[in-house]
Design an enzyme around this catalytic site. Sequence first.
Site, PDB file in Angstrom:
ATOM      1  N   PHE A  46      26.587 -19.802  23.012  1.00 53.27           N
ATOM      2  CA  PHE A  46      27.008 -18.508  23.555  1.00 53.27           C
ATOM      3  C   PHE A  46      25.762 -17.737  23.991  1.00 53.27           C
ATOM      4  O   PHE A  46      24.701 -17.858  23.373  1.00 53.27           O
ATOM      5  CB  PHE A  46      27.778 -17.746  22.476  1.00 53.27           C
ATOM      6  CG  PHE A  46      28.430 -16.490  22.964  1.00 53.27           C
ATOM      7  CD1 PHE A  46      29.588 -16.537  23.713  1.00 53.27           C
ATOM      8  CD2 PHE A  46      27.885 -15.243  22.674  1.00 53.27           C
ATOM      9  CE1 PHE A  46      30.202 -15.370  24.164  1.00 53.27           C
ATOM     10  CE2 PHE A  46      28.488 -14.072  23.116  1.00 53.27           C
ATOM     11  CZ  PHE A  46      29.642 -14.143  23.874  1.00 53.27           C
ATOM     12  N   THR A  71      24.333 -14.994  23.610  1.00 54.28           N
ATOM     13  CA  THR A  71      23.528 -14.199  22.677  1.00 54.28           C
ATOM     14  C   THR A  71      22.793 -15.040  21.644  1.00 54.28           C
ATOM     15  O   THR A  71      21.968 -14.509  20.898  1.00 54.28           O
ATOM     16  CB  THR A  71      24.420 -13.194  21.929  1.00 54.28           C
ATOM     17  OG1 THR A  71      25.412 -13.915  21.185  1.00 54.28           O
ATOM     18  CG2 THR A  71      25.097 -12.234  22.896  1.00 54.28           C
ATOM     19  N   LYS A  72      23.080 -16.341  21.580  1.00 53.30           N
ATOM     20  CA  LYS A  72      22.470 -17.171  20.549  1.00 53.30           C
ATOM     21  C   LYS A  72      20.994 -17.440  20.870  1.00 53.30           C
ATOM     22  O   LYS A  72      20.529 -17.226  21.984  1.00 53.30           O
ATOM     23  CB  LYS A  72      23.228 -18.500  20.424  1.00 53.30           C
ATOM     24  CG  LYS A  72      24.664 -18.335  19.951  1.00 53.30           C
ATOM     25  CD  LYS A  72      24.719 -17.712  18.572  1.00 53.30           C
ATOM     26  CE  LYS A  72      26.100 -17.776  17.939  1.00 53.30           C
ATOM     27  NZ  LYS A  72      27.081 -16.871  18.541  1.00 53.30           N
ATOM     28  N   ASN A  73      20.258 -17.936  19.866  1.00 55.62           N
ATOM     29  CA  ASN A  73      18.821 -18.188  20.054  1.00 55.62           C
ATOM     30  C   ASN A  73      18.555 -19.151  21.198  1.00 55.62           C
ATOM     31  O   ASN A  73      17.565 -19.019  21.914  1.00 55.62           O
ATOM     32  CB  ASN A  73      18.213 -18.741  18.762  1.00 55.62           C
ATOM     33  CG  ASN A  73      18.128 -17.697  17.667  1.00 55.62           C
ATOM     34  OD1 ASN A  73      18.908 -16.749  17.646  1.00 55.62           O
ATOM     35  ND2 ASN A  73      17.189 -17.859  16.760  1.00 55.62           N
ATOM     36  N   LEU A  74      19.416 -20.148  21.345  1.00 55.15           N
ATOM     37  CA  LEU A  74      19.421 -20.999  22.530  1.00 55.15           C
ATOM     38  C   LEU A  74      20.756 -20.756  23.215  1.00 55.15           C
ATOM     39  O   LEU A  74      21.767 -21.351  22.864  1.00 55.15           O
ATOM     40  CB  LEU A  74      19.256 -22.479  22.157  1.00 55.15           C
ATOM     41  CG  LEU A  74      19.235 -23.455  23.339  1.00 55.15           C
ATOM     42  CD1 LEU A  74      18.045 -23.176  24.261  1.00 55.15           C
ATOM     43  CD2 LEU A  74      19.191 -24.907  22.850  1.00 55.15           C
TER      44      LEU A  74
END
Length: 370
Positions: A183, A185-188
């Site tokens: 998603f 907003t995730k770190n990747l």
Amino acid sequence: MRVPMLDLTEQYQTLRSEILQSMEEVMSSAHFILGSNVKKLEADIATYSNVSHGIGVANGSDAIHISLLGCGIQPGDEVIVPSFTFFATAGAVARANAVPVFVDIDPKTFNIDPLKLEAAITEKTKAIIPVHLYGQMADMDKIVEIAKKHNLAVIEDAAQAIGAEYKGKKVGELGTTATYSFFPTKNLGAYGDGGMIVTNDNEIAENMRVIRVHGSKPKYYHHVLGYNSRLDELQAAILNVKFPHLDQWSENRRQNAENYTKLLNEALGDQVVTPFVEEHNRHIFHQYTIRVDRRDELQAFLKENGVETMVYYPKPLHLQPVFAELGYKEGDLPETEKASLEAISLPMFPELKMEQQVYVVEKITEFYKG
């Protein structure tokens, strides 16, 4: 000053030409489903996780659902999950027609408390889903020990924890499977939905590959009921550009967390509970989450002063109306319920500036001491 919870614009500008080129290559190839970009990302994420298989799927929620099915979870089976987590963890269990069994958390880490697991196990229990919340892995040694004792699958919900480590082991090395979310907003993060499952189990990996394409093998021949859940080739191309930067972004987040903790401890001492990090863990700080009194008032004050924050999981899953038929009531999971009233996440992303963090802490200090 305005401090956003998350700002992806600087990251995009840094990688813009590479990303646009990768998208152009996909468009020119006219190969949009399960192409070379998906295969490359699957291989790279599997290697990064120190496992044999990566299976790209449409999103992180499907990753959990397909993991459950791949591990043989049947209707009526019980699956132990934390209540202090995003809905997808328990929602995937329910979608598999299994029963989520909610367990309380360790108040220091917000992760599932392994000391509460055995009391929740019955003859119907078939799996445990530890959520590596906010970027820190759960106590996997104890969880795996209990799972082996009772012959349970362990599905690591690592939506927030790609790159996290536990005693030198990566996410995915200790569980039966592990699931990632891409998603935005995730770190990747992708530029849309995306997810992946990783595993060392050859049979389970093959089961999940079949399930993600309508249960067909070969094409048009269906022996199981599957789903249409494939990682998009365009999103995989974007993620292939971003992936080499992941570890540096994680280190930036860890440095930001150190800054926050130092500033908050100096300004407020024990008025704010800063994140607890187990010595043996590599916390990658998807979120920087503190505990405070008068949490909602603080959030409103920070908003008035240009600081975005997030309250994740203000109503625990065991008290959600959709799970009312399971019979949980207020007071059943006291640590979870307490965390839902006290936890607040501060702005956190790799490009966050020191002056922004100083401003955030100044405003928190003003609220409590002003």
